[in-house]
Motif scaffolding. Sequence first.
Motif, PDB file in Angstrom:
ATOM      1  N   PRO A 168       0.803  -1.261   0.641  1.00 24.10           N
ATOM      2  CA  PRO A 168      -0.063  -0.306   0.223  1.00 24.10           C
ATOM      3  C   PRO A 168       0.613   1.230   0.018  1.00 24.10           C
ATOM      4  N   PHE A 169       1.963   1.038   0.360  1.00 23.24           N
ATOM      5  CA  PHE A 169       2.435   2.547   0.321  1.00 23.24           C
ATOM      6  C   PHE A 169       4.141   2.596  -0.209  1.00 23.24           C
ATOM      7  N   SER A 170       4.091   1.520  -1.542  1.00 23.25           N
ATOM      8  CA  SER A 170       5.041   1.883  -2.919  1.00 23.25           C
ATOM      9  C   SER A 170       5.135   2.750  -3.410  1.00 23.25           C
ATOM     10  N   ASN A 171       4.343   3.766  -3.403  1.00 23.58           N
ATOM     11  CA  ASN A 171       4.129   4.645  -4.127  1.00 23.58           C
ATOM     12  C   ASN A 171       4.336   6.242  -3.510  1.00 23.58           C
ATOM     13  N   LEU A 172       4.582   6.258  -2.675  1.00 24.18           N
ATOM     14  CA  LEU A 172       4.254   7.027  -2.107  1.00 24.18           C
ATOM     15  C   LEU A 172       6.654   7.296  -1.581  1.00 24.18           C
ATOM     16  N   ASP A 173       6.419   8.670  -1.261  1.00 27.68           N
ATOM     17  CA  ASP A 173       7.641   9.500  -0.767  1.00 27.68           C
ATOM     18  C   ASP A 173       8.349   8.698   0.813  1.00 27.68           C
ATOM     19  N   VAL A 174       9.240   8.994   0.821  1.00 31.45           N
ATOM     20  CA  VAL A 174       9.892   8.152   1.777  1.00 31.45           C
ATOM     21  C   VAL A 174       9.050   8.734   3.578  1.00 31.45           C
ATOM     22  N   GLY A 175       9.157  10.254   3.214  1.00 27.81           N
ATOM     23  CA  GLY A 175       8.545  10.944   4.784  1.00 27.81           C
ATOM     24  C   GLY A 175       7.062   9.972   4.774  1.00 27.81           C
ATOM     25  N   LEU A 176       6.603  10.344   3.040  1.00 28.73           N
ATOM     26  CA  LEU A 176       4.940  10.581   3.780  1.00 28.73           C
ATOM     27  C   LEU A 176       4.589   8.959   4.301  1.00 28.73           C
ATOM     28  N   ARG A 177       5.308   8.158   3.531  1.00 29.84           N
ATOM     29  CA  ARG A 177       5.245   6.123   3.610  1.00 29.84           C
ATOM     30  C   ARG A 177       5.537   6.179   4.839  1.00 29.84           C
ATOM     31  N   GLU A 178       5.946   6.608   6.101  1.00 35.18           N
ATOM     32  CA  GLU A 178       6.439   6.529   7.764  1.00 35.18           C
ATOM     33  C   GLU A 178       5.500   7.139   8.113  1.00 35.18           C
ATOM     34  N   ARG A 179       4.913   8.380   8.152  1.00 32.84           N
ATOM     35  CA  ARG A 179       3.968   8.944   8.441  1.00 32.84           C
ATOM     36  C   ARG A 179       2.306   7.696   8.010  1.00 32.84           C
ATOM     37  N   LEU A 180       2.664   8.027   6.944  1.00 33.66           N
ATOM     38  CA  LEU A 180       0.507   6.917   6.497  1.00 33.66           C
ATOM     39  C   LEU A 180       0.749   5.789   7.328  1.00 33.66           C
ATOM     40  N   THR A 181       2.095   4.984   7.051  1.00 29.76           N
ATOM     41  CA  THR A 181       2.149   3.521   7.730  1.00 29.76           C
ATOM     42  C   THR A 181       1.130   3.872   9.197  1.00 29.76           C
ATOM     43  N   VAL A 182       1.660   4.493  10.093  1.00 30.99           N
ATOM     44  CA  VAL A 182       1.452   4.878  11.246  1.00 30.99           C
ATOM     45  C   VAL A 182       0.068   5.218  11.099  1.00 30.99           C
ATOM     46  N   GLU A 183      -0.504   6.158  10.331  1.00 31.29           N
ATOM     47  CA  GLU A 183      -1.912   6.343  10.849  1.00 31.29           C
ATOM     48  C   GLU A 183      -2.592   5.203   9.762  1.00 31.29           C
ATOM     49  N   VAL A 184      -1.941   4.553   9.095  1.00 34.40           N
ATOM     50  CA  VAL A 184      -3.220   3.523   8.429  1.00 34.40           C
ATOM     51  C   VAL A 184      -3.185   2.636   9.226  1.00 34.40           C
ATOM     52  N   ARG A 185      -2.006   2.033  10.206  1.00 38.35           N
ATOM     53  CA  ARG A 185      -2.662   1.225  11.344  1.00 38.35           C
ATOM     54  C   ARG A 185      -3.794   1.886  12.712  1.00 38.35           C
ATOM     55  N   GLU A 186      -3.267   3.208  12.567  1.00 39.27           N
ATOM     56  CA  GLU A 186      -4.604   3.310  13.771  1.00 39.27           C
ATOM     57  C   GLU A 186      -5.489   3.220  12.862  1.00 39.27           C
ATOM     58  N   ILE A 187      -5.694   3.795  11.894  1.00 41.78           N
ATOM     59  CA  ILE A 187      -7.156   3.671  11.840  1.00 41.78           C
ATOM     60  C   ILE A 187      -7.626   2.188  11.351  1.00 41.78           C
ATOM     61  N   LEU A 188      -6.835   1.342  10.715  1.00 41.01           N
ATOM     62  CA  LEU A 188      -7.831  -0.078  10.914  1.00 41.01           C
ATOM     63  C   LEU A 188      -7.743  -0.140  12.805  1.00 41.01           C
ATOM     64  N   GLN A 189      -7.189  -0.178  13.331  1.00 34.83           N
ATOM     65  CA  GLN A 189      -6.772  -0.774  14.940  1.00 34.83           C
ATOM     66  C   GLN A 189      -8.494  -0.178  15.290  1.00 34.83           C
ATOM     67  N   SER A 190      -8.706   1.099  15.297  1.00 39.84           N
ATOM     68  CA  SER A 190     -10.143   1.550  14.988  1.00 39.84           C
ATOM     69  C   SER A 190     -11.058   1.174  14.477  1.00 39.84           C
ATOM     70  N   GLN A 191     -11.251   0.304  13.137  1.00 39.21           N
ATOM     71  CA  GLN A 191     -12.270   0.236  12.942  1.00 39.21           C
ATOM     72  C   GLN A 191     -12.129  -1.204  13.122  1.00 39.21           C
ATOM     73  N   ASP A 192     -11.428  -1.331  14.118  1.00 40.43           N
ATOM     74  CA  ASP A 192     -11.276  -2.982  15.132  1.00 40.43           C
ATOM     75  C   ASP A 192     -10.772  -3.878  13.203  1.00 40.43           C
ATOM     76  N   ALA A 193     -10.480  -4.078  12.625  1.00 45.39           N
ATOM     77  CA  ALA A 193     -10.361  -5.017  11.445  1.00 45.39           C
ATOM     78  C   ALA A 193      -9.315  -5.364  11.430  1.00 45.39           C
ATOM     79  N   THR A 194      -9.678  -6.579  10.916  1.00 44.11           N
ATOM     80  CA  THR A 194      -8.468  -7.930  10.544  1.00 44.11           C
ATOM     81  C   THR A 194      -7.335  -7.570   9.034  1.00 44.11           C
ATOM     82  N   ALA A 195      -6.016  -7.191   9.151  1.00 45.17           N
ATOM     83  CA  ALA A 195      -5.667  -6.767   8.042  1.00 45.17           C
ATOM     84  C   ALA A 195      -4.232  -7.528   7.868  1.00 45.17           C
TER      85      ALA A 195
END
Lengths: 354, 368
Positions: free
Chosen positions: A167-194
């Motif tokens: 999911p993050f391979s098309n993003l630049d490095v800085g954004l990638r690190e931030r989004l990784t954390v964000e995506v994890r939080e979003i997934l957790q807030s939805q109780d999603a299994t991923a």
Amino acid sequence: MAGMDTPLLELRDIECRYDDGPVVHGLSLHLRAGTIACLLGPSGCGKTTVLRAIAGFEPIQAGEIRLRGKQVSAPGMTVAPERRRIGMVFQEYALFPHMTVRQNIAFGLRGVTRDARRARVDELLALTDLMPCAERWPHELSGGQQQRVALARALAPRPELVLLDEPFSNLDVGLRERLTVEVREILQSQDATAVVVTHDQHEAFAIGDQVGVMHDGRIVQWDTPYNLYHEPVDRFVADFIGQGRFLPGRLLDPERLATEAGEIRGNRAFVWPAGTEVDVLLRPDDIIPDPDGPLGACITHKAFKGAEILYTLRLDAGPSLLSLFPSHLNHEVGERVQVRIDAEHLVAFPRTEA
Amino acid sequence: MSETPRQPPTLDTADSGATLVAAGRWLLDALTPAFRKTLDGTKGGASALDASAVEALDTAGALALHRVAKRNAVEPHGLRSEFDALYRQVAELAEIAPAAPPAEHGFLHRVGEASHAFVIEAQLFLAFIGELSVTAVRAFAQPSRLRWKPMLHVFETAGWGALPILALLSFLIGIVVAYQAGVQLADYGANIFIADLIGIAVLREFGPLLAAIIVAGRTGSAFTAEIGTMKVTDEIDALRTIGVSPMEMLALPRVVALIIIMPLLTVFADIFGVFGGMVMAQTMLEVSFNDFIDRFLAAVDLSDYLTGIGKAPVFALLIASVGCHQGFQVGTSADSVGHQVTRSVVHSLFLIIVADAIFSVTFSMLGL
């Protein structure tokens, strides 16, 4: 309703083959609800094929895939992806270009009232911080925003399982690190299994509760990020995860090793008999700068990493090692330093003829 | 870094020829043609290769060194540890034989391969038709599943948008047929029969065929390109994971809409084709519009008109299903879209002509 101890997703000895041979073979994994798992491996190891098999795009030639305890894939039987209730985020996002952000997210919400749909879309827009772009078109968004739209669209129908393909391979490095954390939080807030597929270990460590390292179509180690780094089960994992160099050595007794860099004491008992020839893995963080250290070394290469500097050292005894020094210990190439080895998690593999 | 004297690569012998000694900087720019020639000229037979004095090594140097080592069947020793990994990797890769060019196959082989590909293609198309039929039955049993918006879009682009070109081409074909027939008819003084000829030829054959050819070129190819592009961008897979069948969402509306629009386009082509013939009849054969229309109404049956119109939905089904099928066949790369679009047009034209021939044979057997 499946029982408490039924895994949400279960792959048992699955095999996928294309015309020129198996891509995935004998692969098994179990995933409990609420876990974020990550498949990590070099390109071509079959990780995307596994993801596509879970989604139902690839048939399997052996084994079975069960979702909520129900068989969805078996040899000769594949439940269509549209009937699996799985959310998927694609590498290139695959947003519908002729729909606005709001329409994209709402698209997967079928069979609900207009109000319920609107409420759910608003909730996801807020969650992914996309409210200001709700009426914009996908091509007007940045890569990171498109990525979050894709995630919101996948999460909208509250799927029990979300699959993310690089999911993050098309993003630049800085954004990638931030989004990784964000995506994890979003997934957790939805109780999603991923299940996330990536070739980048930093991403895998940042997003996954459990990480499966894949090699040649099978999972070689399924573990927490910490254990993958400190307790790799084989040479491939040790090599693939993190940095480090192998040093030839010989077992003196179950706890001590003789190497060219002197005697190293591990924190565990090795099972092989004394005298076994082994290769010892030394991570950059195992080599500590110490003016009173027993080992003299000469710096042959230097890579500035910000808070730390990665030095390549050639020990006076011969072997070359990587070492991570705090950034204020700034040495030049060619300078001499004293170090000691402090390997808390000592990893060694018996030498094979290669 | 301070400027180090550039030590050229050397290869000397020691121990009266038993040991080769490599030294200096084995780098691409230092490996002069002359030096390479001396390397190639060295005789095999040394029993050791001392590389401890090599000061720098890159891929080209490693390869050159590997060749020397191989010719003498020895392993270089004493290579500095930082060069060792590079040397070993190069040596390993140097052993991989270059890929052999694909073998030229005989005529029989190629015919067999082409036939096999044809059978596979036919199977895939049949599977597509089957899936489409199932989707269609399900959708008609529950009409709320039919998607009207994409159908309206097809009406507009494939129907309305095709009118100008269809009118022009039908008119021109009418003129061409009338001219060719008129020359012959004038010789016998049978000018008035131009109305019979134009009427029957255009209504039965040229109208539906022209409409089909134009729709195959404009719309069949567009179907392939639209669906193919969605395939490349993973949108098709995205639809499926969301729970929407691409068959229902993309293929069925296109096929149904084209089946509805095609007879209408055929009527349009008929009108302009006959009109083209009329114009030609008046200017070349001196058959007035009134005479032409009188004769036309007497000569042409309702059955002529209906057999022509009756072909249109069949052509539409062929064009739309080939177009959609080829779209779904697109692989993961953008250039395969172009490839499949070409196939889509070629296949639909082929199938249209074959279907038309089957119609002709059937109609003649039924005496229609």
